[in-house]
Scaffold this active site. Structure first.
Site, PDB file in Angstrom:
ATOM      1  N   HIS A  56       0.873  -1.172   0.000  1.00  0.00           N
ATOM      2  CA  HIS A  56       0.000   0.000   0.000  1.00  0.00           C
ATOM      3  C   HIS A  56       0.908   1.219   0.000  1.00  0.00           C
ATOM      4  O   HIS A  56       2.005   1.181   0.574  1.00  0.00           O
ATOM      5  CB  HIS A  56      -0.845   0.066   1.263  1.00  0.00           C
ATOM      6  CG  HIS A  56      -1.729  -1.112   1.496  1.00  0.00           C
ATOM      7  ND1 HIS A  56      -1.314  -2.239   2.152  1.00  0.00           N
ATOM      8  CD2 HIS A  56      -3.027  -1.326   1.165  1.00  0.00           C
ATOM      9  CE1 HIS A  56      -2.317  -3.104   2.210  1.00  0.00           C
ATOM     10  NE2 HIS A  56      -3.362  -2.579   1.617  1.00  0.00           N
ATOM     11  N   ASP A  59       2.350   1.857   3.349  1.00  0.00           N
ATOM     12  CA  ASP A  59       3.311   0.883   3.895  1.00  0.00           C
ATOM     13  C   ASP A  59       4.726   1.414   3.676  1.00  0.00           C
ATOM     14  O   ASP A  59       5.636   1.125   4.453  1.00  0.00           O
ATOM     15  CB  ASP A  59       3.206  -0.467   3.175  1.00  0.00           C
ATOM     16  CG  ASP A  59       1.874  -1.158   3.397  1.00  0.00           C
ATOM     17  OD1 ASP A  59       1.203  -0.849   4.394  1.00  0.00           O
ATOM     18  OD2 ASP A  59       1.510  -2.005   2.555  1.00  0.00           O
ATOM     19  N   MET A  90       2.807  -5.727  -7.635  1.00  0.00           N
ATOM     20  CA  MET A  90       1.467  -5.173  -7.387  1.00  0.00           C
ATOM     21  C   MET A  90       1.553  -4.051  -6.367  1.00  0.00           C
ATOM     22  O   MET A  90       2.375  -4.096  -5.457  1.00  0.00           O
ATOM     23  CB  MET A  90       0.560  -6.298  -6.873  1.00  0.00           C
ATOM     24  CG  MET A  90      -0.848  -5.893  -6.517  1.00  0.00           C
ATOM     25  SD  MET A  90      -1.084  -5.315  -4.782  1.00  0.00           S
ATOM     26  CE  MET A  90      -1.457  -6.852  -3.928  1.00  0.00           C
ATOM     27  N   GLU A 183     -10.861  -6.556  -5.019  1.00  0.00           N
ATOM     28  CA  GLU A 183     -10.831  -7.570  -3.957  1.00  0.00           C
ATOM     29  C   GLU A 183     -12.070  -7.443  -3.076  1.00  0.00           C
ATOM     30  O   GLU A 183     -12.300  -6.407  -2.460  1.00  0.00           O
ATOM     31  CB  GLU A 183      -9.565  -7.353  -3.117  1.00  0.00           C
ATOM     32  CG  GLU A 183      -9.430  -8.304  -1.955  1.00  0.00           C
ATOM     33  CD  GLU A 183      -8.133  -8.063  -1.182  1.00  0.00           C
ATOM     34  OE1 GLU A 183      -7.158  -7.567  -1.779  1.00  0.00           O
ATOM     35  OE2 GLU A 183      -8.114  -8.351   0.023  1.00  0.00           O
ATOM     36  N   LYS A 185     -14.686  -8.443   0.069  1.00  0.00           N
ATOM     37  CA  LYS A 185     -14.704  -8.943   1.450  1.00  0.00           C
ATOM     38  C   LYS A 185     -16.098  -8.679   1.995  1.00  0.00           C
ATOM     39  O   LYS A 185     -16.640  -7.597   1.775  1.00  0.00           O
ATOM     40  CB  LYS A 185     -13.654  -8.209   2.289  1.00  0.00           C
ATOM     41  CG  LYS A 185     -13.460  -8.815   3.669  1.00  0.00           C
ATOM     42  CD  LYS A 185     -12.396  -8.073   4.474  1.00  0.00           C
ATOM     43  CE  LYS A 185     -12.246  -8.689   5.851  1.00  0.00           C
ATOM     44  NZ  LYS A 185     -11.357  -7.910   6.727  1.00  0.00           N
ATOM     45  N   GLU A 219      -9.531 -13.519  -2.374  1.00  0.00           N
ATOM     46  CA  GLU A 219      -8.734 -13.887  -1.196  1.00  0.00           C
ATOM     47  C   GLU A 219      -9.411 -15.024  -0.451  1.00  0.00           C
ATOM     48  O   GLU A 219     -10.589 -14.930  -0.103  1.00  0.00           O
ATOM     49  CB  GLU A 219      -8.563 -12.673  -0.268  1.00  0.00           C
ATOM     50  CG  GLU A 219      -7.858 -13.064   1.028  1.00  0.00           C
ATOM     51  CD  GLU A 219      -7.391 -11.903   1.882  1.00  0.00           C
ATOM     52  OE1 GLU A 219      -7.089 -10.828   1.322  1.00  0.00           O
ATOM     53  OE2 GLU A 219      -7.338 -12.065   3.106  1.00  0.00           O
ATOM     54  N   HIS A 222     -11.374 -14.127   2.683  1.00  0.00           N
ATOM     55  CA  HIS A 222     -12.575 -13.307   2.520  1.00  0.00           C
ATOM     56  C   HIS A 222     -13.769 -14.134   2.075  1.00  0.00           C
ATOM     57  O   HIS A 222     -14.890 -13.908   2.543  1.00  0.00           O
ATOM     58  CB  HIS A 222     -12.275 -12.161   1.548  1.00  0.00           C
ATOM     59  CG  HIS A 222     -11.281 -11.181   2.089  1.00  0.00           C
ATOM     60  ND1 HIS A 222     -10.877 -10.066   1.411  1.00  0.00           N
ATOM     61  CD2 HIS A 222     -10.614 -11.150   3.272  1.00  0.00           C
ATOM     62  CE1 HIS A 222      -9.987  -9.400   2.131  1.00  0.00           C
ATOM     63  NE2 HIS A 222      -9.812 -10.044   3.268  1.00  0.00           N
ATOM     64  N   ASP A 247      -4.956 -13.647  -3.545  1.00  0.00           N
ATOM     65  CA  ASP A 247      -4.445 -13.510  -2.179  1.00  0.00           C
ATOM     66  C   ASP A 247      -4.586 -14.840  -1.461  1.00  0.00           C
ATOM     67  O   ASP A 247      -5.698 -15.263  -1.120  1.00  0.00           O
ATOM     68  CB  ASP A 247      -5.232 -12.424  -1.427  1.00  0.00           C
ATOM     69  CG  ASP A 247      -4.683 -11.028  -1.692  1.00  0.00           C
ATOM     70  OD1 ASP A 247      -3.755 -10.881  -2.511  1.00  0.00           O
ATOM     71  OD2 ASP A 247      -5.194 -10.078  -1.082  1.00  0.00           O
ATOM     72  N   ASP A 257     -11.596 -12.029  10.277  1.00  0.00           N
ATOM     73  CA  ASP A 257     -10.543 -12.102   9.260  1.00  0.00           C
ATOM     74  C   ASP A 257      -9.231 -12.603   9.879  1.00  0.00           C
ATOM     75  O   ASP A 257      -8.476 -11.828  10.468  1.00  0.00           O
ATOM     76  CB  ASP A 257     -10.365 -10.686   8.697  1.00  0.00           C
ATOM     77  CG  ASP A 257      -9.469 -10.662   7.474  1.00  0.00           C
ATOM     78  OD1 ASP A 257      -9.219 -11.728   6.885  1.00  0.00           O
ATOM     79  OD2 ASP A 257      -9.023  -9.562   7.114  1.00  0.00           O
ATOM     80  N   ASP A 259      -6.520 -14.406   8.393  1.00  0.00           N
ATOM     81  CA  ASP A 259      -5.283 -14.251   7.610  1.00  0.00           C
ATOM     82  C   ASP A 259      -4.173 -15.202   8.064  1.00  0.00           C
ATOM     83  O   ASP A 259      -3.028 -14.777   8.318  1.00  0.00           O
ATOM     84  CB  ASP A 259      -4.774 -12.797   7.699  1.00  0.00           C
ATOM     85  CG  ASP A 259      -5.585 -11.860   6.812  1.00  0.00           C
ATOM     86  OD1 ASP A 259      -6.329 -12.343   5.937  1.00  0.00           O
ATOM     87  OD2 ASP A 259      -5.469 -10.638   6.995  1.00  0.00           O
ATOM     88  N   ASP A 289      -1.297 -13.097   1.461  1.00  0.00           N
ATOM     89  CA  ASP A 289      -1.811 -11.977   2.255  1.00  0.00           C
ATOM     90  C   ASP A 289      -2.199 -12.518   3.622  1.00  0.00           C
ATOM     91  O   ASP A 289      -3.374 -12.749   3.914  1.00  0.00           O
ATOM     92  CB  ASP A 289      -3.015 -11.351   1.548  1.00  0.00           C
ATOM     93  CG  ASP A 289      -3.487 -10.102   2.271  1.00  0.00           C
ATOM     94  OD1 ASP A 289      -2.811  -9.697   3.235  1.00  0.00           O
ATOM     95  OD2 ASP A 289      -4.507  -9.527   1.879  1.00  0.00           O
TER      96      ASP A 289
END
Lengths: 389, 389, 389, 389
Positions: A56, A59, A90, A183, A185, A219, A222, A247, A257, A259, A289
């Site tokens: 991102h 980030d 990406m 994406e 969710k 993902e 998700h 993802d 979530d 992950d 992810d």
């Protein structure tokens, strides 16, 4: 054996800066790991054998950075990429952390927020291009509601569409070589997020001005949050030519979530996912992810990252094995046996075909009595997954 | 008061033969109500004030009926329609009850089953046309898997697409005035059903040969099984011009397919659904795809059917009230206030707009501090729903 | 290899008559397999290598049978048991199929139904004793509500308690050597079933007159329907000395009651379950309460039954391997290392211990920085499960 | 009207410092509201009409505070209580935020952490007593696992029991007038938390040394996360004499921990909860463990807090109305009609009763045909909830 499951660049394994860099805060607890810099994270990824790093905007670049700070950060980061050979396939925009986005970004009820979200995304796209990204992901974590009283959902879809159309035009105007991947969710951090599933995104894409520029980024976690079969969601995306990114992680059905490390919850569904991707020669990134348990220090983070890739490769080897297991394949042949007598009726419609079909007599009873052999097939599959065959 | 909530034909309230005619069997218990004939069910629906009746082919015509039996049944049924004024707005095929479909209909691994499913559907379409239906629903209850080992999902999508394309051509060939509405469900009776959400169906439709002939038939219970916001699913369908039909009932999130009386689980979500339909002048059927509790006799079935319609009308009246509540509306104006200063940046993309937007300074901090007033708005809504305002 | 995973009587693998005898009907479809007789089912179980057969009263004796019919059926059944060596370790009452129980059995609002349920259960207990059962299961599938308006839940608990107390006294009065095992399920076929989890049953047992006579019969699928960790539920039962019986099958979280082949959804959770049972020397029945996919004929049913047992034995072998894997065990030692310095504070309370503990200084920061190594441990476990170690 | 729903001290409405003081951070976003001091929060609660304030130790006293800082904070806080008349009915320990607890507190694999958790709890109990609390809540948010490989669950239960026994002894030793209330949650922030439901806690309590000192603190959101009927969980607690405290909020089934305004998701289930509490004269705190949407500023927080209490009082008024609605009550009488003929068989067991019951003939068919009238009853209830009756 360990050599066999060693990641190489051809596997296109990537991680987000936010994944191995996740410091382990959660709604009920403070961070447990000190923040590493993006440069340190690139080196960590190189150490564990990853190929790419995604990010991102924030980030890498703090939301308040001046343009000179921005440039210095980029230079240092590119240096790290050069030193390690890590690529940036990406990029994406953080449209969810800052309080400004608490009611949404492209769908906020505040027009200033919507405009700011566009601005921020254009800048983040510029950053992605500068770093070499060819794929741009949109995760609209705040694009939803906590109460349906607050937004008309059709108007929200229009706003989201307007923003994506605007940004597609921006890409074209700038002559960027970049595609968009949406994406989905279902919920968290909002009570309900718009366009909650990969399927919903596929439907939505067809209402855009440039559907060919836009695909999906499904993902695991998700779809699993909604208790949906992820393999089927990815299959629909592949079938529609829209699997632009993926993802990978893991997640129990119906939970927050999580992950989790790829394949660490359900080996069987991870296997069929790898099988789908490999059998269909998916050649995009295998992006993880996910993040390490909060109990871990950075050694644990490395174990986590290595485990994601290793499990993928173990399952890839099992896909080969499944595709070449003579008992499984012979059972499949039996299951899919076709004497060709229906070819005269099936396929592309023709009037006389349909007329003939309408007069055909079917032995409904004996068709209903057929045993399909799926228990045996599934048991063989489970045993193969457990290493017994 | 009771007059106020009396259903009339303009409300287009319909029920399936299988809903009021449901004898109350379930996976753990035998039927509790004797089967009524289709003619008796039409009279029951007339008695409770319904406008339309929908049916699967085998709700009316037994799967083994000879053609003379078939014609006699149709004649008697049409008589009952004439006597009562009840119409048949929608028809569909039973592609799930008979053992022949245990592995799917259009997606079965057996080509004979696939051919038989096409034949059965063409015949059922003919029946629907004969009864005056202008909408044809597809619910593929068996189009899925119990194990992903058994079917390649992309191939299954291709098979499903081939069947729909075939049937669209059949409609055109026969010059029938009929549209198709696809109904999604995530699971039950299969472990995973393909195209599990309304969104997935919307995506799939765009891959068909005649997308304009095909829309969706969202069902409350089916989206709720996946814990998804049904209002948002219907909004996406409306936004895409694809809300061809709707199945109203109610259902707790994440449960087996309960098919409860409309509005009987969650008043709030039912309210926002009615609001969406009414505010957007949806003019299709309001079809109740639900059934009475298993504890009920046929008096209870009538209570159930009346309750579905009555609750819809009570909520419709509440929609008017909400749209005219001065405190709610003034709060909404405040929430959506827009000073127009962003108009220069938003809307259709232009290069200079984007350039100007990129230089705009946003006061991110103060935008982030704004209170949106949604707690107050939601509380006012809840109090309106509870009849306190 | 195949010899290694062969079931023997010491494994105590049992199946219900209703499991291998399930004809494959479901809420949306008719039966697909012809009904076998109890005698045929006993022989089928012998053929696949099972040790025991369990039954509801009406699996064996039709609800309308005369007493001479009853005796003849029992005689034939006992013959089949003798011929095959199959035993009947557990019996139970069908208090859910007949319409009489549509509002519940022990908790129905109709006192005649409550009395009939008691009568039926006493008779079914007599039957169980006659067949040699030493465990009696209660699954109250209808003991719940479709709307909370219909029953006061506290009164329902009182009614359920009264019935269990009555039946405990009956056992004592008859001097039967029999224990009760309560089986929880959260929903389906009722919207909400009382005492929905194994934990709730454990709490309830302590309010009975003879808690020592009553334990639990946890079922994988039932806890998974609520998205709960089944291993933890069974651990609580073991910890409380209440694991009297267990129903093994598999099920995705949050779905309708799937009753799938043991271990066929989630290898990892099945592994930790087998580990818990084996490590704690559980010596009760391993009962498979599951059934074959609806796509199967009776060959598939046998594949299913064999697969349940075989997967258990494969996982049992993996438990041994895990317990003897030096890398895993050495990591566990590290994780659980204890220098003994806390022994002075922990354990049984003493005033001076507590006083000393209150003055102890803890290095909170360094304790918070410790890496627990769980990612590595979990990855090693997954690889062991996949047969890579 | 507004007077009618005004909270007073007799309603015992309390809020945690962490609820109205929640600054709106979440896993994907930063806080949106500036932190208020405990003193400011007490005044806010007084302003909205609350009666009590609850707290974790570190809501009031920072984890690093010196003892003089601690005393000063307490003095200021008590001042605020005195000024406002707000009381502190309940206190609890924060055993989840600090990294030290990342693997659990009482169940951590690190004995030093377990000892520190005991020390921290004893100190927090002392604080609660000093502030006048008579109830002490345990929510073990970290007492669980992310992988079952990491902890033996039975050992974890033993550790948790040892800690509770220790702390009960501490209470007795100090002669504190304090009870314990255990709060269950199925998951989040751990993948699986031990003793995941109120029912599991009720079972566990009976294994403690002083079960009479320990009850439960059920929370709407926590049972709803597992899709369980909260009313039934509370009923079981009441039936067992164990409803020591309650956490009111709202939450869609199967979602992450939403902690929404009381009654804002599902009016019907909130109504039956209020009905259960009021009909059974529950006289403990009505504690709201919820927080405002992240879109809100502190005006919105006040709207949220007022809404919680107001909705409770609106529903309480509806309970009275339901209990006095002649149509509803007459229908209930009909439903529960009992001609007394079964009294000879039911109730406390006696040998001759059972013998007589075994010979009684029941008209199973006509009992099965009875219509229970629940659709009508439920529809009347819904209309009452919507203010139509």
């Amino acid at each position: 054996m360990s050599h066999k499951f060693k990641p190489t660049s051809k596997h296109k394994f990537s991680f987000g800066l936010w994944t191995v860099g996740n410091p382990g805060g959660d709604p009920f607890g403070q961070p447990v790991r000190k923040k590493l810099t993006p440069v340190e994270l690139v080196h960590l990824l190189a150490e564990v054998g990853a190929w790419g790093v995604n990010l991102h905007d924030n980030d890498l670049i703090p939301i308040n950075a001046t343009s000179s700070e921005r440039q210095q950060i980029i230079d240092e980061f590119k240096n790290a990429l050069d030193e390690t050979g890590i690529v940036v396939p990406m990029a994406t925009t953080n449209l969810f952390s800052d309080p400004v986005f608490k009611d949404g970004a492209f769908t906020s009820n505040d027009s200033k927020v919507r405009a700011y979200a566009l601005q921020k995304t254009m800048n983040a796209i510029d950053l992605g291009i500068e770093l070499g990204a060819s794929m741009y992901v949109f995760w609209g974590g705040r694009e939803g509601v906590d109460t349906d009283a607050s937004k008309e959902s059709i108007q929200s879809l229009k706003r989201f569409r307007e923003a994506l159309n605007y940004l597609c035009e921006y890409i074209k105007d700038q002559d960027y070589d970049l595609k968009f991947a949406l994406e989905a969710k279902p919920n968290e951090p909002r009570a309900d997020i718009f366009l909650p599933t990969t399927g919903a995104m596929l439907g939505f894409i067809e209402t855009l001005d440039y559907p060919e520029m836009v695909g999906v980024n499904p993902e695991v976690a998700h779809e699993h949050m909604a208790g949906l079969n992820f393999v089927h969601a990815v299959a629909q995306a592949l079938d529609a030519g829209k699997l632009f990114h993926i993802d990978l992680n893991d997640q129990a059905f119906g939970r927050y979530d999580q992950d989790l490390r790829f394949g660490s919850v359900n080996i069987k569904s991870a296997f069929f996912l790898v099988k789908l991707l490999e059998d269909n020669n998916y050649d995009g990134c295998r992006h993880f992810d996910a993040h390490a348990y909060r109990t871990e220090d950075y050694e644990g983070v490395k174990d986590f990252a290595r485990g994601c890739m290793r499990t993928y490769l173990i399952l890839k080897e099992k896909v080969d094995r499944w595709n070449n297991d003579s008992e499984i394949q012979s059972l499949l042949s039996e299951i899919n046996a076709d004497d060709g007598t229906m070819d005269q009726y099936l396929g592309k419609y023709e009037s006389n075909k349909a007329a003939a079909l309408k007069t055909q007599n079917f032995d409904r009873k004996s068709l209903g009595e057929r045993g399909y052999g799926y228990e045996r097939l599934d048991q063989l599959t489970m045993e193969l997954l457990m290493g017994i065959r």
